[in-house]
Design a protein around this motif. Structure first.
Motif, PDB file in Angstrom:
ATOM      1  N   THR A  95     104.056  89.958  14.773  1.00 48.27           N
ATOM      2  CA  THR A  95     104.478  88.796  15.564  1.00 48.27           C
ATOM      3  C   THR A  95     103.610  87.588  15.244  1.00 48.27           C
ATOM      4  N   ALA A  96     102.311  87.805  15.094  1.00 54.03           N
ATOM      5  CA  ALA A  96     101.423  86.694  14.725  1.00 54.03           C
ATOM      6  C   ALA A  96     101.762  86.155  13.344  1.00 54.03           C
ATOM      7  N   ALA A  97     102.202  87.028  12.430  1.00 51.05           N
ATOM      8  CA  ALA A  97     102.615  86.563  11.096  1.00 51.05           C
ATOM      9  C   ALA A  97     103.829  85.651  11.197  1.00 51.05           C
ATOM     10  N   ALA A  98     104.804  86.034  12.032  1.00 56.55           N
ATOM     11  CA  ALA A  98     105.977  85.178  12.217  1.00 56.55           C
ATOM     12  C   ALA A  98     105.584  83.846  12.842  1.00 56.55           C
ATOM     13  N   GLU A  99     104.636  83.870  13.774  1.00 56.98           N
ATOM     14  CA  GLU A  99     104.190  82.617  14.384  1.00 56.98           C
ATOM     15  C   GLU A  99     103.430  81.753  13.386  1.00 56.98           C
ATOM     16  N   ALA A 100     102.764  82.378  12.408  1.00 53.75           N
ATOM     17  CA  ALA A 100     101.987  81.606  11.434  1.00 53.75           C
ATOM     18  C   ALA A 100     102.874  80.801  10.497  1.00 53.75           C
ATOM     19  N   VAL A 101     104.082  81.306  10.208  1.00 55.79           N
ATOM     20  CA  VAL A 101     104.951  80.597   9.257  1.00 55.79           C
ATOM     21  C   VAL A 101     105.956  79.690   9.948  1.00 55.79           C
ATOM     22  N   ALA A 102     106.127  79.840  11.256  1.00 58.24           N
ATOM     23  CA  ALA A 102     107.144  79.060  11.968  1.00 58.24           C
ATOM     24  C   ALA A 102     106.453  78.088  12.918  1.00 58.24           C
ATOM     25  N   PRO A 103     106.543  76.800  12.670  1.00 59.19           N
ATOM     26  CA  PRO A 103     105.939  75.845  13.600  1.00 59.19           C
ATOM     27  C   PRO A 103     106.651  75.883  14.953  1.00 59.19           C
ATOM     28  N   ALA A 104     105.883  75.737  16.009  1.00 61.67           N
ATOM     29  CA  ALA A 104     106.476  75.729  17.339  1.00 61.67           C
ATOM     30  C   ALA A 104     107.371  74.509  17.501  1.00 61.67           C
ATOM     31  N   ARG A 105     108.423  74.667  18.312  1.00 59.22           N
ATOM     32  CA  ARG A 105     109.369  73.572  18.495  1.00 59.22           C
ATOM     33  C   ARG A 105     108.680  72.349  19.099  1.00 59.22           C
ATOM     34  N   ALA A 106     107.809  72.584  20.078  1.00 60.79           N
ATOM     35  CA  ALA A 106     107.109  71.459  20.691  1.00 60.79           C
ATOM     36  C   ALA A 106     106.206  70.774  19.677  1.00 60.79           C
ATOM     37  N   GLN A 107     105.558  71.585  18.833  1.00 62.34           N
ATOM     38  CA  GLN A 107     104.702  71.008  17.800  1.00 62.34           C
ATOM     39  C   GLN A 107     105.514  70.176  16.814  1.00 62.34           C
ATOM     40  N   THR A 108     106.689  70.699  16.425  1.00 66.16           N
ATOM     41  CA  THR A 108     107.547  69.949  15.504  1.00 66.16           C
ATOM     42  C   THR A 108     108.026  68.644  16.129  1.00 66.16           C
ATOM     43  N   GLU A 109     108.460  68.728  17.374  1.00 64.46           N
ATOM     44  CA  GLU A 109     108.917  67.508  18.053  1.00 64.46           C
ATOM     45  C   GLU A 109     107.788  66.495  18.178  1.00 64.46           C
ATOM     46  N   GLY A 110     106.579  66.991  18.527  1.00 64.84           N
ATOM     47  CA  GLY A 110     105.445  66.077  18.620  1.00 64.84           C
ATOM     48  C   GLY A 110     105.124  65.427  17.288  1.00 64.84           C
ATOM     49  N   ARG A 111     105.204  66.222  16.217  1.00 65.15           N
ATOM     50  CA  ARG A 111     104.912  65.645  14.913  1.00 65.15           C
ATOM     51  C   ARG A 111     105.967  64.626  14.504  1.00 65.15           C
ATOM     52  N   LEU A 112     107.233  64.941  14.801  1.00 71.09           N
ATOM     53  CA  LEU A 112     108.286  63.981  14.478  1.00 71.09           C
ATOM     54  C   LEU A 112     108.103  62.692  15.264  1.00 71.09           C
ATOM     55  N   ASP A 113     107.726  62.822  16.549  1.00 72.24           N
ATOM     56  CA  ASP A 113     107.470  61.619  17.340  1.00 72.24           C
ATOM     57  C   ASP A 113     106.319  60.820  16.750  1.00 72.24           C
ATOM     58  N   ALA A 114     105.258  61.517  16.369  1.00 74.78           N
ATOM     59  CA  ALA A 114     104.112  60.816  15.789  1.00 74.78           C
ATOM     60  C   ALA A 114     104.496  60.139  14.475  1.00 74.78           C
ATOM     61  N   LEU A 115     105.264  60.847  13.647  1.00 76.36           N
ATOM     62  CA  LEU A 115     105.706  60.237  12.390  1.00 76.36           C
ATOM     63  C   LEU A 115     106.609  59.041  12.637  1.00 76.36           C
ATOM     64  N   GLY A 116     107.484  59.154  13.661  1.00 73.14           N
ATOM     65  CA  GLY A 116     108.350  58.024  13.980  1.00 73.14           C
ATOM     66  C   GLY A 116     107.560  56.818  14.432  1.00 73.14           C
ATOM     67  N   GLN A 117     106.555  57.067  15.271  1.00 73.97           N
ATOM     68  CA  GLN A 117     105.731  55.948  15.714  1.00 73.97           C
ATOM     69  C   GLN A 117     104.938  55.353  14.560  1.00 73.97           C
ATOM     70  N   ALA A 118     104.401  56.220  13.708  1.00 74.61           N
ATOM     71  CA  ALA A 118     103.663  55.704  12.549  1.00 74.61           C
ATOM     72  C   ALA A 118     104.576  54.897  11.634  1.00 74.61           C
ATOM     73  N   LEU A 119     105.793  55.405  11.436  1.00 68.43           N
ATOM     74  CA  LEU A 119     106.748  54.668  10.607  1.00 68.43           C
ATOM     75  C   LEU A 119     107.102  53.327  11.235  1.00 68.43           C
ATOM     76  N   HIS A 120     107.277  53.338  12.552  1.00 65.47           N
ATOM     77  CA  HIS A 120     107.584  52.089  13.248  1.00 65.47           C
ATOM     78  C   HIS A 120     106.453  51.078  13.071  1.00 65.47           C
ATOM     79  N   ARG A 121     105.211  51.565  13.251  1.00 64.70           N
ATOM     80  CA  ARG A 121     104.079  50.647  13.096  1.00 64.70           C
ATOM     81  C   ARG A 121     103.964  50.148  11.659  1.00 64.70           C
ATOM     82  N   ALA A 122     104.168  51.059  10.700  1.00 65.98           N
ATOM     83  CA  ALA A 122     104.063  50.645   9.293  1.00 65.98           C
ATOM     84  C   ALA A 122     105.133  49.623   8.946  1.00 65.98           C
ATOM     85  N   GLU A 123     106.379  49.854   9.405  1.00 68.69           N
ATOM     86  CA  GLU A 123     107.451  48.903   9.123  1.00 68.69           C
ATOM     87  C   GLU A 123     107.202  47.575   9.813  1.00 68.69           C
TER      88      GLU A 123
END
Length: 488
Positions: free
Chosen positions: A265-293
């Motif tokens: 189970t830990a192996a599966a968790e190691a290769v699959a990013p958590a949904r909340a983590q993915t959403e947070g990263r996408l939000d951070a990337l969106g904000q960074a992209l917004h600031r860069a643009e």
């Protein structure tokens, strides 16, 4: 009730054997023990291997007894078997007695691991070999893709492991496509099955591979200590993550894998990013992209303002100042130079005209005399050139007229017959015999009473002209015959 009875003592009159000294008795026991060479098996309960000692001291035991052992250092190093508490070993040696202390030891000649201990020794040897090849080096191991599209799983198709791994992947990262290779994970042929399953999921397009199984004994986990499986994992073109057994279990496959997880189970968790983590990263990337643009647009706006403030764009005509001055200068120079050039050209043309006027009569005199001579020759020879063709044309014309008069004889009779036939069929001939032709106002020949109505206009053509008529009444031929019969 029974009574305690002391052992019988020798009679006074019997001759008693002389008593032995302690050292003599120990020597007798030592000689008797050292003649006994045995092979035994036991579990190591304690080990003393201190630097500087000439021998290794340890104790083996079973459920009912324990035996102190010693093994000279040269024999121990030659055996190549590291002794550890809990290891099951098989010993060959003889009993020995240390008279000074009155202790009995087992002098070990050879030692080998037995049962799981032997397996652990084999695994340790394979691990040292692979480590020497650099397959366990940290710099060789690869990082995992952050967002893999295809994940491969190599494990048993039965049991809870596959369901736990699939459930974890579905919960944390449902976007990935999962390829499953169901293989045996214990018993004979399990290592070959794991190698084959790993190759199949990689060939099918997996971007990373999970290898897992549940807990078990050391013997159950032996397929994951296979040398061929380890080298296959090391040579795999995509990262490999292992989740084998429990957290305390470590196999050679874990050592050579790119990532080792404590459980499947830990192996599966190691290769699959958590949904909340993915959403947070996408939000951070969106904000960074917004600031860069925003910064890029702000910089472009400032650059545009700087360009707009340049004198070049406030007064565009100044861009062509140098070219305009050059054009004015060239125009002035051309205006001054052109009249002089024209006058020079006119003077040269005049000189050429005078030269041509002087040279032309003399140049044309000879060709003119040649033309006159040729003209006189042509006038004399001209009639002679046309006499023969004119005579031939006259002869051919006479022959053509003679033949042509007879060519139409046979056609004249045909034309006459056909003309007579046409005359007989002509409507005028029919009209000349007393018949007439009626036409309505549109000029259509009237062939039936159904074409006219009472009051309609008709034009009747007779032999010598036409008669305009008005229709008063129409009758069909059967009614006209009845009227005629009545008149009769």
């Amino acid at each position: 009730m029974g009574k305690d009875v002391a052992p019988a003592m020798p009679a006074d009159n019997e001759e008693a054997e002389p008593a032995l000294s302690v050292s003599a008795a120990m020597g007798l026991a030592k000689d008797a023990l050292e003649g006994v060479v045995v092979r035994l098996m036991g579990e190591v309960s304690e080990v003393s291997d201190k630097p500087g000692y000439k021998a290794v001291y340890f104790t083996v035991k079973d459920e009912k007894a324990s035996l102190p052992c010693m093994m000279w250092m040269n024999r121990y190093q030659a055996a190549g078997v590291p002794l550890s508490v809990g290891a099951l070993v098989e010993l060959t040696g003889r009993f020995s007695l240390y008279a000074a202390k009155g202790r009995m030891n087992f002098d070990v000649f050879s030692v080998t691991l037995a049962g799981e201990g032997l397996l652990r020794l084999q695994v340790a040897n394979v691990a040292r070999e692979l480590e020497a090849m650099g397959l366990m080096a940290a710099e060789r191991k690869r990082s995992l893709p952050v967002y893999p599209e295809v994940i491969g799983i190599v494990t048993s198709p039965r049991g809870s492991v596959i369901h736990d791994m699939l459930r974890t992947l579905r919960r944390r990262y449902p976007l990935a496509r999962v390829l499953v290779a169901g293989v045996p994970v214990e018993g004979p042929g399990a290592a070959d099955g794991l190698v084959d399953g790993l190759a199949k999921v990689v060939f099918a397009g997996a971007e990373m591979v999970l290898i897992g199984r549940g807990g078990g004994s050391f013997e159950d986990l032996m397929p994951f200590n296979d040398r061929r499986l380890a080298r296959t994992i090391a040579a795999c073109p995509v990262p490999v993550v292992t989740g084998i057994g429990h957290e305390t279990d470590t196999t050679i496959a874990d050592m050579v894998a790119d990532v080792r997880a404590s459980t499947p189970t830990a192996a599966a968790e190691a290769v699959a990013p958590a949904r909340a983590q993915t959403e947070g990263r996408l939000d951070a990337l969106g904000q960074a992209l917004h600031r860069a643009e925003a910064r890029r647009l702000e910089g472009a706006s400032r650059a545009l303002e700087r360009l707009e403030s340049l004198p070049l764009f406030r007064e565009p005509a100044r861009l062509f100042d140098a070219e305009a001055l050059a054009i004015d200068d060239l125009s002035d120079r051309l205006g001054r130079a052109l009249p002089d050039a024209l006058r020079e050209r006119q003077h040269r043309v005049g000189l050429l005209a005078e030269a041509v006027a002087r040279m032309l009569p003399a140049t044309l005199a000879r060709p003119a005399s040649q033309v006159s001579l040729a003209q006189s020759r042509l006038a004399m020879r001209g009639p002679m050139l046309t006499d023969r063709p004119a005579a031939a044309c006259a002869r051919d014309g006479q022959r053509l007229r003679a033949v042509g008069e007879h060519l139409t004889d046979r056609f004249r009779n045909d034309v006459a017959v056909n003309a007579a036939r046409l005359h007989d069929l002509s409507p005028l001939t029919v009209i000349g015999r007393g018949f007439s032709v009626a036409r309505d106002a549109s000029g259509t020949v009237v062939r039936s009473v159904g074409q006219v109505r009472a009051g309609g206009a008709l034009t009747v053509a007779v032999a010598d002209g036409e008669i305009d008529c008005t229709v008063e009444k129409t009758r069909r031929i059967d009614a006209a015959i009845e009227d005629w019969k009545e008149d009769l």
